[in-house]
Design a protein around this motif. Structure first.
Motif, short mmCIF file in Angstrom:
data_model
loop_
_atom_site.label_atom_id
_atom_site.label_comp_id
_atom_site.label_asym_id
_atom_site.label_seq_id
_atom_site.Cartn_x
_atom_site.Cartn_y
_atom_site.Cartn_z
N ALA A 109 1.07 7.34 10.90
CA ALA A 109 1.70 6.21 11.59
C ALA A 109 1.03 4.84 11.35
O ALA A 109 1.72 3.87 11.07
N PRO A 110 -0.31 4.75 11.43
CA PRO A 110 -0.93 3.42 11.26
C PRO A 110 -0.68 2.80 9.88
O PRO A 110 -0.82 1.59 9.71
N TYR A 111 -0.36 3.63 8.89
CA TYR A 111 -0.23 3.12 7.52
C TYR A 111 1.22 2.94 7.09
O TYR A 111 1.49 2.43 6.02
N LEU A 112 2.13 3.40 7.92
CA LEU A 112 3.52 3.48 7.51
C LEU A 112 4.15 2.12 7.29
O LEU A 112 3.94 1.19 8.06
N ARG A 113 4.93 2.01 6.23
CA ARG A 113 5.69 0.78 6.01
C ARG A 113 6.99 0.87 6.81
O ARG A 113 7.68 1.88 6.76
N VAL A 114 7.27 -0.17 7.51
CA VAL A 114 8.47 -0.15 8.34
C VAL A 114 9.70 -0.34 7.46
O VAL A 114 9.74 -1.24 6.63
N PHE A 163 1.76 6.83 -3.46
CA PHE A 163 0.33 6.94 -3.17
C PHE A 163 -0.25 5.87 -2.24
O PHE A 163 -1.46 5.81 -2.07
N TYR A 164 0.57 4.96 -1.69
CA TYR A 164 -0.02 3.99 -0.78
C TYR A 164 -0.56 4.70 0.45
O TYR A 164 -0.07 5.77 0.75
N PRO A 165 -1.54 4.22 1.17
CA PRO A 165 -2.26 2.95 0.98
C PRO A 165 -3.46 3.04 0.03
O PRO A 165 -4.01 2.03 -0.35
N ARG A 166 -3.89 4.24 -0.35
CA ARG A 166 -5.04 4.37 -1.26
C ARG A 166 -4.79 3.60 -2.56
O ARG A 166 -5.72 3.02 -3.13
N PHE A 167 -3.55 3.61 -3.01
CA PHE A 167 -3.16 2.93 -4.24
C PHE A 167 -3.61 1.47 -4.23
O PHE A 167 -4.29 1.01 -5.16
N SER A 210 -5.60 12.39 0.69
CA SER A 210 -6.17 11.46 -0.29
C SER A 210 -5.55 10.07 -0.14
O SER A 210 -6.20 9.06 -0.37
N ARG A 211 -4.28 10.01 0.27
CA ARG A 211 -3.64 8.70 0.44
C ARG A 211 -4.30 7.88 1.54
O ARG A 211 -4.53 6.69 1.38
N HIS A 216 -7.07 18.58 -2.90
CA HIS A 216 -7.41 17.22 -2.50
C HIS A 216 -8.05 16.45 -3.66
O HIS A 216 -7.68 15.30 -3.94
N LEU A 217 -8.99 17.08 -4.35
CA LEU A 217 -9.66 16.43 -5.48
C LEU A 217 -8.67 16.16 -6.62
O LEU A 217 -8.73 15.11 -7.27
N CYS A 218 -7.76 17.11 -6.86
CA CYS A 218 -6.73 16.89 -7.89
C CYS A 218 -5.90 15.65 -7.55
O CYS A 218 -5.60 14.83 -8.42
N ASN A 219 -5.56 15.51 -6.28
CA ASN A 219 -4.77 14.34 -5.86
C ASN A 219 -5.57 13.05 -6.01
O ASN A 219 -5.05 12.03 -6.46
N LYS A 220 -6.85 13.11 -5.65
CA LYS A 220 -7.69 11.90 -5.76
C LYS A 220 -7.72 11.39 -7.20
O LYS A 220 -7.56 10.20 -7.46
N LEU A 221 -7.97 12.31 -8.14
CA LEU A 221 -8.04 11.89 -9.55
C LEU A 221 -6.69 11.33 -10.01
O LEU A 221 -6.63 10.38 -10.78
N THR A 222 -5.61 11.93 -9.51
CA THR A 222 -4.29 11.47 -9.93
C THR A 222 -4.01 10.06 -9.41
O THR A 222 -3.41 9.24 -10.13
N ILE A 223 -4.45 9.76 -8.20
CA ILE A 223 -4.24 8.41 -7.68
C ILE A 223 -5.04 7.41 -8.53
O ILE A 223 -4.52 6.35 -8.91
#
Ligand SMILES: [Zn+2]
Length: 404
Positions: free
Chosen positions: A103-108, A189-193, A255-256, A382-389
């Motif tokens: 919720a805190p990261y969601l785009r409206v 991938f937002y917000p990590r992106f 990861s996101r 989780h690590l696979c996702n991190k590298l992909t981001i």
């Protein structure tokens, strides 16, 4: 998000199941899990044609009309994991837990009445529906634009992409391949992106304005010697990712949003055979693309792009091992941040296929000494996702290198 309930039994040992699966807006979702009794992998497909949905058998399973004796509850969800006490619980609702995280990261986004999607369905808003199919469109745009005389097809594919995204985000506007790539990976991938992209781009602009000549020389070298090969590699590694996206997206929220609280998580669907080599491949790709940061870092500290502190670019590219590719820019945080999730021992295990799963644990051996190590299966994903981001952000950075 609705929860579909169904009944099934293992074709091998006849263990009965009550299957509960979160149903999104995608037409089909494949899930694989170990039979709790005999351990054989069982695969089912959730077919959805909203508002109805049902289970279909895929492997080692018979779908039943009613609940069998002593049935085991098993929860499945396309993009969430479960806590260990929840995975076999009849009343598990992981979306509630995850909604609070997201919720805190969601785009409206505006009301989407026409789609029949409740606006408050946080899970659906954070996800990119049909991402694997959408990736095929993105990929085609990049492949087609490499070829002469395919302009009309490129434009058509871009329009198709825009229409697909507008179904969920009515304000989507894309006019070229760079827009498409940015829209796709940013949505996924937002917000990590942004957390990776923004500081890196800011630094690159500063390098460009402070060292115009050196930067221009690097861009020329990049265009002539790296660009085409990197482009092929990105297409290849992302295609690998989207082949196993149904596995990896069960953990991707973590990861996101930068949540390391993953070891207690259990994913309902497990197909280790499909994912076991991916970490090694992502590691290889990411560390080979680090040449971009290494060269930019040379310019940043006042040298030519191809002159390192104590070696030449040729030596860096040919002789420096993968796990040391980031060393030249370890003091430059906006670039070094991309190394998050890199583990050279796990890479060796995954790359040489000396990696295996037992229940919720992944075991691997490094080369040479052969010491055995272990991590949780959820952390492996989780690590696979991190590298992909990191790969996705670096892809966008490379697309921007040629910009004015
Ligand atoms: Zn069984």
């Amino acid at each position: 998000m609705a929860v579909l309930r169904g009944y099934a039994h293992c074709e091998i040992c006849a263990e009965n199941y009550i299957l509960r699966a979160g149903v999104g807006i995608e037409k089909s979702q494949s899930h694989t899990f170990d039979c709790k009794s005999c351990g054989i992998p069982i695969s089912v497909i959730v077919r959805a044609n909203p508002p109805t949905a049902h289970f279909e058998p895929e492997e080692n399973v018979i779908i039943d009309d009613s609940e069998g004796e002593n049935a085991v509850v098993l929860n499945l969800h396309p993009f969430f994991a479960f806590d260990s006490k929840e995975i076999y619980a009849l009343m598990a609702f992981p979306s509630l837990l995850y909604c609070a995280k997201i919720a805190p990261y969601l785009r409206v986004i505006p009301e989407q009445k026409t789609l029949g999607i409740p606006t408050q369905d946080v899970a659906l808003q954070f996800d990119v529906p049909n991402a694997s199919n959408l990736w095929n469109t993105v990929k085609n745009i990049f492949l087609l634009q490499e070829r002469v005389g395919q302009n009309k097809r490129v434009i058509k594919a871009i329009e198709h992409y825009e229409k697909q995204r507008q179904k969920y985000f009515t304000e989507t506007k894309v006019s070229n391949s760079k827009d498409v790539a940015f829209n796709f990976f940013d949505s996924l991938f937002y917000p990590r992106f942004e957390k990776l992209l923004d500081p890196a781009i800011e630094l690159i602009y500063a390098i460009k304005s402070d060292h115009q000549q050196g930067f221009a020389e690097f861009c020329e070298f990049y265009s002539n010697h790296l660009k085409a090969q990197h482009s092929r590699q990105y297409i290849s590694i992302f295609s690998d990712y989207f082949k196993i996206y149904n596995q990896l997206r069960q953990m991707v929220v973590h990861s996101r949003i930068g949540d390391e609280d993953v070891d207690e998580k259990i994913v309902g669907s497990k197909s280790f055979e499909a994912v076991k080599l991916y970490y090694g491949q992502a590691y290889e790709s990411l560390t080979s693309f680090f040449v971009i940061f290494a060269c930019l870092n040379n310019i940043l500290v006042g040298r030519s792009y191809d002159q390192f502190q104590s070696m030449t670019l040729n030596k860096y590219m040919k002789d420096v091992s993968k796990e040391k590719k980031a060393n030249p820019f370890e003091q430059t945080q906006p670039f070094y941040a991309f190394t998050d999730g890199l583990d050279s021992t796990l890479r060796n295990g995954s790359h040489h296929a000396s990696i295996w799963r037992n229940g919720e644990k992944v075991f691997y051996r490094s080369g040479g000494t052969g010491a055995q190590r272990e991590i949780t299966y959820s952390r492996y994903l989780h690590l696979c996702n991190k590298l992909t981001i990191s790969l996705a952000v670096l892809f966008i950075i490379e697309l921007k290198l040629g910009d004015d």
